[in-house]
Design a protein around this motif. Structure first.
Motif, short mmCIF file in Angstrom:
data_model
loop_
_atom_site.label_atom_id
_atom_site.label_comp_id
_atom_site.label_asym_id
_atom_site.label_seq_id
_atom_site.Cartn_x
_atom_site.Cartn_y
_atom_site.Cartn_z
N ILE A 22 0.96 -1.32 0.04
CA ILE A 22 -0.15 0.05 0.12
C ILE A 22 0.80 1.27 -0.17
O ILE A 22 1.57 1.49 0.94
N VAL A 23 0.84 2.02 -1.19
CA VAL A 23 1.77 3.16 -1.10
C VAL A 23 0.99 4.38 -0.97
O VAL A 23 -0.17 4.68 -1.25
N VAL A 24 1.74 5.03 0.10
CA VAL A 24 1.22 6.61 0.50
C VAL A 24 2.42 7.62 0.19
O VAL A 24 3.52 7.06 0.48
N HIS A 25 1.97 8.46 -0.52
CA HIS A 25 3.05 9.25 -1.13
C HIS A 25 3.08 10.93 -0.61
O HIS A 25 1.98 11.29 -0.42
N GLY A 26 4.18 11.35 -0.59
CA GLY A 26 4.08 12.90 -0.28
C GLY A 26 4.20 13.65 -1.52
O GLY A 26 3.82 13.31 -2.59
#
Length: 315
Positions: A78-82
């Protein structure tokens, strides 16, 4: 993970054939990865993607390859990006003034509109496209979708000198208060990979900008994932001799904060790791996103490459 024992064996002579690694060595690498593949099979791993790696084409490609490899290996990434630098560039282009309070961007109405456009639009789709180009099937969403992340406006923050809370008005900047991960479950339990922009909603329907670390941590804690990986622009926690600390128990991490070994901007990051572990995540790892294939190195080797924070020293 990662007992982080000795350094990998050096490969010489016939290990290299025709300018590459021999089939024998490739087979040995795969065999050594097998216990880790089994360990993470069908497990959730939240990965916060940000920092220098997002602005480097080669590192972004390596990251996308890592994510596809995880999914094909039976892991659920699960990718969460800034996207702070990209937001800053767009604000400059639009001649919108921006300021910071203790590292948090003051976000008025015009600014939050740009934040949403850049995070949930341009950056999110760039990462989705990068993963798809490597053979994955990524889907881009944000915290507003299916009420994934409900937040409330930040109205006070710690004073950097006294550490006492002080009242602030930094606009449309939020802290997570409710996580509804159903949409992430639905996506992950298929052949798709969720890529999430850290934009959320208040209970009254306001769009709120959420720090990517905070977003990823709240999601990981709610889902009680196997691992939370925080990609940064530093190697991890360093001791007083500037050597990497491979792993820390929660108690050891608190001790290093008390004695000043962990200082500055690393304090809130490690405190966040402790909170996530105490919420039920097995371990959080601070890793250097500037290292190619850092995700695979962390999860599928004995050594790992960052600082692991868990309930016990070695997990």
């Amino acid at each position: 993970m990662s007992d982080k024992m000795s350094q990998p064996q050096k490969m010489v002579g016939k290990d290299y054939e025709n300018g590459g690694i021999s089939a024998h060595v490739q087979a040995r690498i795969l065999a050594e990865a097998l216990p880790h593949l089994i360990r993470y099979d069908e497990q959730y791993v939240v990965i916060k993607f940000g920092g220098h790696a997002m602005g480097d084409a080669a590192l972004s490609q390596a990251f996308a390859q890592d994510i596809v490899y995880l999914k094909q290996s039976g892991v659920n990434p699960i990718v969460v990006h800034g996207g702070g630098p990209q937001i800053a560039r767009m604000l400059d282009k639009l001649a919108i003034q921006s300021s910071f309070v203790n590292g948090l961007r003051v976000t008025d109405k015009p600014t939050v509109e740009v934040v949403e456009m850049v995070l949930a639009g341009a950056i999110n789709k760039e990462i989705v496209s990068a993963i798809n180009q490597q053979g994955g099937k990524a889907v881009g969403i944000c915290g507003k979708d299916a009420n994934l992340m409900i937040a409330e406006r930040i109205t006070e923050i710690p004073d950097p000198t006294s550490n006492l809370m002080q009242a602030v008005d930094i606009g449309y900047v939020g802290d997570p208060v409710e996580v509804n991960p159903h949409i992430v479950d639905v996506i992950s339990n298929s052949d798709l990979i969720p890529v999430i922009a850290p934009v959320g909603l208040s209970r009254s329907g306001e769009t709120l900008n959420i720090n990517a670390d905070s977003f990823a941590s709240a999601l990981a804690a709610k889902m009680k994932v196997k691992r939370l990986l925080l990609l940064t622009d530093v190697a991890g926690v360093l001791d007083k001799d500037k050597n990497l600390v491979a792993s820390l128990s929660v108690d050891e991490a608190r001790q290093l904060i008390r004695n000043g070994t962990i200082s500055g901007g690393m304090i809130p990051k490690v405190e966040g790791c402790i909170e996530v572990v105490e919420a039920g995540v097995e371990a959080v790892v601070i890793i250097d996103g500037r290292v190619p294939h850092c995700v695979l190195l962390e999860l599928f080797t004995e050594h790992g490459i960052g600082t692991l924070v868990g309930q016990e020293n070695r997990i």
